[in-house]
Motif scaffolding. Structure first.
Motif, PDB file in Angstrom:
ATOM      1  N   HIS A   1      18.934  56.348  -7.649  1.00  0.00           N
ATOM      2  CA  HIS A   1      17.692  57.081  -7.451  1.00  0.00           C
ATOM      3  C   HIS A   1      16.515  56.282  -7.991  1.00  0.00           C
ATOM      4  O   HIS A   1      16.520  55.886  -9.158  1.00  0.00           O
ATOM      5  CB  HIS A   1      17.750  58.436  -8.168  1.00  0.00           C
ATOM      6  N   GLY A   2      15.536  56.053  -7.155  1.00  0.00           N
ATOM      7  CA  GLY A   2      14.293  55.425  -7.568  1.00  0.00           C
ATOM      8  C   GLY A   2      14.295  53.921  -7.411  1.00  0.00           C
ATOM      9  O   GLY A   2      15.327  53.261  -7.504  1.00  0.00           O
ATOM     10  N   VAL A   3      13.103  53.374  -7.183  1.00  0.00           N
ATOM     11  CA  VAL A   3      12.952  51.931  -7.018  1.00  0.00           C
ATOM     12  C   VAL A   3      13.313  51.199  -8.304  1.00  0.00           C
ATOM     13  O   VAL A   3      13.826  50.078  -8.265  1.00  0.00           O
ATOM     14  CB  VAL A   3      11.545  51.565  -6.504  1.00  0.00           C
ATOM     15  N   GLU A   4      13.090  51.813  -9.457  1.00  0.00           N
ATOM     16  CA  GLU A   4      13.449  51.165 -10.729  1.00  0.00           C
ATOM     17  C   GLU A   4      14.950  50.982 -10.835  1.00  0.00           C
ATOM     18  O   GLU A   4      15.434  49.966 -11.344  1.00  0.00           O
ATOM     19  CB  GLU A   4      12.892  51.945 -11.924  1.00  0.00           C
ATOM     20  N   SER A   5      15.717  51.943 -10.352  1.00  0.00           N
ATOM     21  CA  SER A   5      17.179  51.832 -10.333  1.00  0.00           C
ATOM     22  C   SER A   5      17.606  50.687  -9.412  1.00  0.00           C
ATOM     23  O   SER A   5      18.518  49.916  -9.740  1.00  0.00           O
ATOM     24  CB  SER A   5      17.782  53.158  -9.875  1.00  0.00           C
ATOM     25  N   LEU A   6      16.941  50.562  -8.276  1.00  0.00           N
ATOM     26  CA  LEU A   6      17.227  49.453  -7.366  1.00  0.00           C
ATOM     27  C   LEU A   6      16.919  48.124  -8.043  1.00  0.00           C
ATOM     28  O   LEU A   6      17.708  47.180  -7.951  1.00  0.00           O
ATOM     29  CB  LEU A   6      16.399  49.594  -6.083  1.00  0.00           C
ATOM     30  N   LYS A   7      15.808  48.046  -8.740  1.00  0.00           N
ATOM     31  CA  LYS A   7      15.440  46.812  -9.432  1.00  0.00           C
ATOM     32  C   LYS A   7      16.493  46.429 -10.473  1.00  0.00           C
ATOM     33  O   LYS A   7      16.838  45.255 -10.618  1.00  0.00           O
ATOM     34  CB  LYS A   7      14.083  46.958 -10.119  1.00  0.00           C
ATOM     35  N   GLN A   8      17.028  47.413 -11.184  1.00  0.00           N
ATOM     36  CA  GLN A   8      18.074  47.135 -12.178  1.00  0.00           C
ATOM     37  C   GLN A   8      19.327  46.595 -11.495  1.00  0.00           C
ATOM     38  O   GLN A   8      19.941  45.650 -11.982  1.00  0.00           O
ATOM     39  CB  GLN A   8      18.397  48.393 -12.979  1.00  0.00           C
ATOM     40  N   MET A   9      19.710  47.191 -10.375  1.00  0.00           N
ATOM     41  CA  MET A   9      20.903  46.745  -9.662  1.00  0.00           C
ATOM     42  C   MET A   9      20.709  45.314  -9.149  1.00  0.00           C
ATOM     43  O   MET A   9      21.605  44.475  -9.280  1.00  0.00           O
ATOM     44  CB  MET A   9      21.212  47.687  -8.499  1.00  0.00           C
ATOM     45  N   VAL A  10      19.550  45.027  -8.588  1.00  0.00           N
ATOM     46  CA  VAL A  10      19.264  43.688  -8.080  1.00  0.00           C
ATOM     47  C   VAL A  10      19.248  42.684  -9.238  1.00  0.00           C
ATOM     48  O   VAL A  10      19.813  41.593  -9.129  1.00  0.00           O
ATOM     49  CB  VAL A  10      17.933  43.685  -7.294  1.00  0.00           C
ATOM     50  N   SER A  11      18.643  43.051 -10.357  1.00  0.00           N
ATOM     51  CA  SER A  11      18.593  42.159 -11.530  1.00  0.00           C
ATOM     52  C   SER A  11      19.986  41.844 -12.052  1.00  0.00           C
ATOM     53  O   SER A  11      20.265  40.704 -12.438  1.00  0.00           O
ATOM     54  CB  SER A  11      17.751  42.779 -12.645  1.00  0.00           C
ATOM     55  N   MET A  12      20.876  42.844 -12.060  1.00  0.00           N
ATOM     56  CA  MET A  12      22.249  42.602 -12.503  1.00  0.00           C
ATOM     57  C   MET A  12      22.961  41.640 -11.558  1.00  0.00           C
ATOM     58  O   MET A  12      23.741  40.804 -12.003  1.00  0.00           O
ATOM     59  CB  MET A  12      23.021  43.916 -12.615  1.00  0.00           C
ATOM     60  N   THR A  13      22.676  41.749 -10.272  1.00  0.00           N
ATOM     61  CA  THR A  13      23.258  40.818  -9.305  1.00  0.00           C
ATOM     62  C   THR A  13      22.786  39.402  -9.609  1.00  0.00           C
ATOM     63  O   THR A  13      23.592  38.469  -9.671  1.00  0.00           O
ATOM     64  CB  THR A  13      22.874  41.221  -7.866  1.00  0.00           C
ATOM     65  N   TRP A  14      21.486  39.240  -9.821  1.00  0.00           N
ATOM     66  CA  TRP A  14      20.935  37.921 -10.111  1.00  0.00           C
ATOM     67  C   TRP A  14      21.480  37.345 -11.411  1.00  0.00           C
ATOM     68  O   TRP A  14      21.653  36.146 -11.536  1.00  0.00           O
ATOM     69  CB  TRP A  14      19.420  37.977 -10.189  1.00  0.00           C
ATOM     70  N   SER A  15      21.763  38.201 -12.405  1.00  0.00           N
ATOM     71  CA  SER A  15      22.234  37.686 -13.697  1.00  0.00           C
ATOM     72  C   SER A  15      23.694  37.244 -13.641  1.00  0.00           C
ATOM     73  O   SER A  15      24.098  36.370 -14.398  1.00  0.00           O
ATOM     74  CB  SER A  15      22.028  38.720 -14.805  1.00  0.00           C
ATOM     75  N   GLY A  16      24.503  37.815 -12.748  1.00  0.00           N
ATOM     76  CA  GLY A  16      25.922  37.468 -12.683  1.00  0.00           C
ATOM     77  C   GLY A  16      26.274  36.454 -11.613  1.00  0.00           C
ATOM     78  O   GLY A  16      27.379  35.913 -11.604  1.00  0.00           O
ATOM     79  N   LEU A  17      25.328  36.209 -10.713  1.00  0.00           N
ATOM     80  CA  LEU A  17      25.596  35.313  -9.591  1.00  0.00           C
ATOM     81  C   LEU A  17      24.527  34.226  -9.533  1.00  0.00           C
ATOM     82  O   LEU A  17      23.347  34.513  -9.691  1.00  0.00           O
ATOM     83  CB  LEU A  17      25.593  36.089  -8.268  1.00  0.00           C
ATOM     84  N   THR A  18      24.950  33.004  -9.296  1.00  0.00           N
ATOM     85  CA  THR A  18      24.013  31.898  -9.129  1.00  0.00           C
ATOM     86  C   THR A  18      23.679  31.753  -7.653  1.00  0.00           C
ATOM     87  O   THR A  18      24.569  31.797  -6.802  1.00  0.00           O
ATOM     88  CB  THR A  18      24.625  30.589  -9.656  1.00  0.00           C
ATOM     89  N   ASN A  19      22.390  31.600  -7.392  1.00  0.00           N
ATOM     90  CA  ASN A  19      21.877  31.374  -6.053  1.00  0.00           C
ATOM     91  C   ASN A  19      22.390  32.395  -5.028  1.00  0.00           C
ATOM     92  O   ASN A  19      22.851  32.022  -3.948  1.00  0.00           O
ATOM     93  CB  ASN A  19      22.190  29.955  -5.581  1.00  0.00           C
ATOM     94  N   PRO A  20      22.282  33.702  -5.345  1.00  0.00           N
ATOM     95  CA  PRO A  20      22.686  34.685  -4.341  1.00  0.00           C
ATOM     96  C   PRO A  20      21.712  34.646  -3.166  1.00  0.00           C
ATOM     97  O   PRO A  20      20.502  34.626  -3.346  1.00  0.00           O
ATOM     98  CB  PRO A  20      22.607  36.015  -5.085  1.00  0.00           C
ATOM     99  N   ARG A  21      22.256  34.592  -1.965  1.00  0.00           N
ATOM    100  CA  ARG A  21      21.433  34.501  -0.758  1.00  0.00           C
ATOM    101  C   ARG A  21      21.850  35.592   0.216  1.00  0.00           C
ATOM    102  O   ARG A  21      23.029  35.700   0.566  1.00  0.00           O
ATOM    103  CB  ARG A  21      21.606  33.145  -0.063  1.00  0.00           C
ATOM    104  N   LEU A  22      20.884  36.390   0.611  1.00  0.00           N
ATOM    105  CA  LEU A  22      21.098  37.389   1.649  1.00  0.00           C
ATOM    106  C   LEU A  22      20.601  36.828   2.972  1.00  0.00           C
ATOM    107  O   LEU A  22      19.512  36.257   3.037  1.00  0.00           O
ATOM    108  CB  LEU A  22      20.320  38.668   1.340  1.00  0.00           C
TER     109      LEU A  22
END
Length: 138
Positions: free
Chosen positions: A44-65
């Protein structure tokens, strides 16, 4: 015209993700954005999305969609996507393995006035978890 605007906004999300530009999400998603995940979890909420995206960036190098296909009708945009990355840090509770990951999925976004208000994301969670497990030591 709205379909073209909505598709452009969705493409901008993929660009922002690849550029690791969290600030861009504020102009692309409504503050009360609702994301439905394949396991039944809702964010819920754009802030929740930002947290999920940030966690992806912190655990993965060079993630590309990458956008594979995109179709729009009315207030909906369906996008078939692929993500590639290197599992370099903790991701989904699994320590980094250095292995390359690839996953694909489809997301259907509902737009109001050019911003995503709700989305349904479908991706191969089982396949992703298998790749993460294959990268860990026994």
């Amino acid at each position: 015209m709205d379909s073209a605007r909505n598709k452009a906004a969705k493409r901008r999300y993929f660009e922002a993700f690849n550029e690791q530009d969290l600030d861009a999400l504020d102009s692309l998603f409504s503050a009360d954005y609702l994301l439905h995940m394949p396991d039944g979890t809702d964010f819920h909420g754009v802030e929740s999305l930002k947290q999920m995206v940030s966690m992806t960036w912190s655990g993965l190098t060079n993630p590309r969609l990458r956008v594979e296909d995109m179709v729009a009708e009315g207030d909906r945009v369906a996008t078939r996507w692929t993500m590639t990355a290197v599992h370099s840090g903790e991701f989904m509770g699994v320590a980094g393995s250095g292995k390359s990951l690839q996953m694909s999925g489809v997301i259907v976004d509902r737009f109001v006035e050019g911003r995503v208000v709700e989305a349904w994301d479908y991706f191969d969670m089982h396949g992703l978890l298998g790749q993460l497990d294959a990268g860990s030591e026994s």
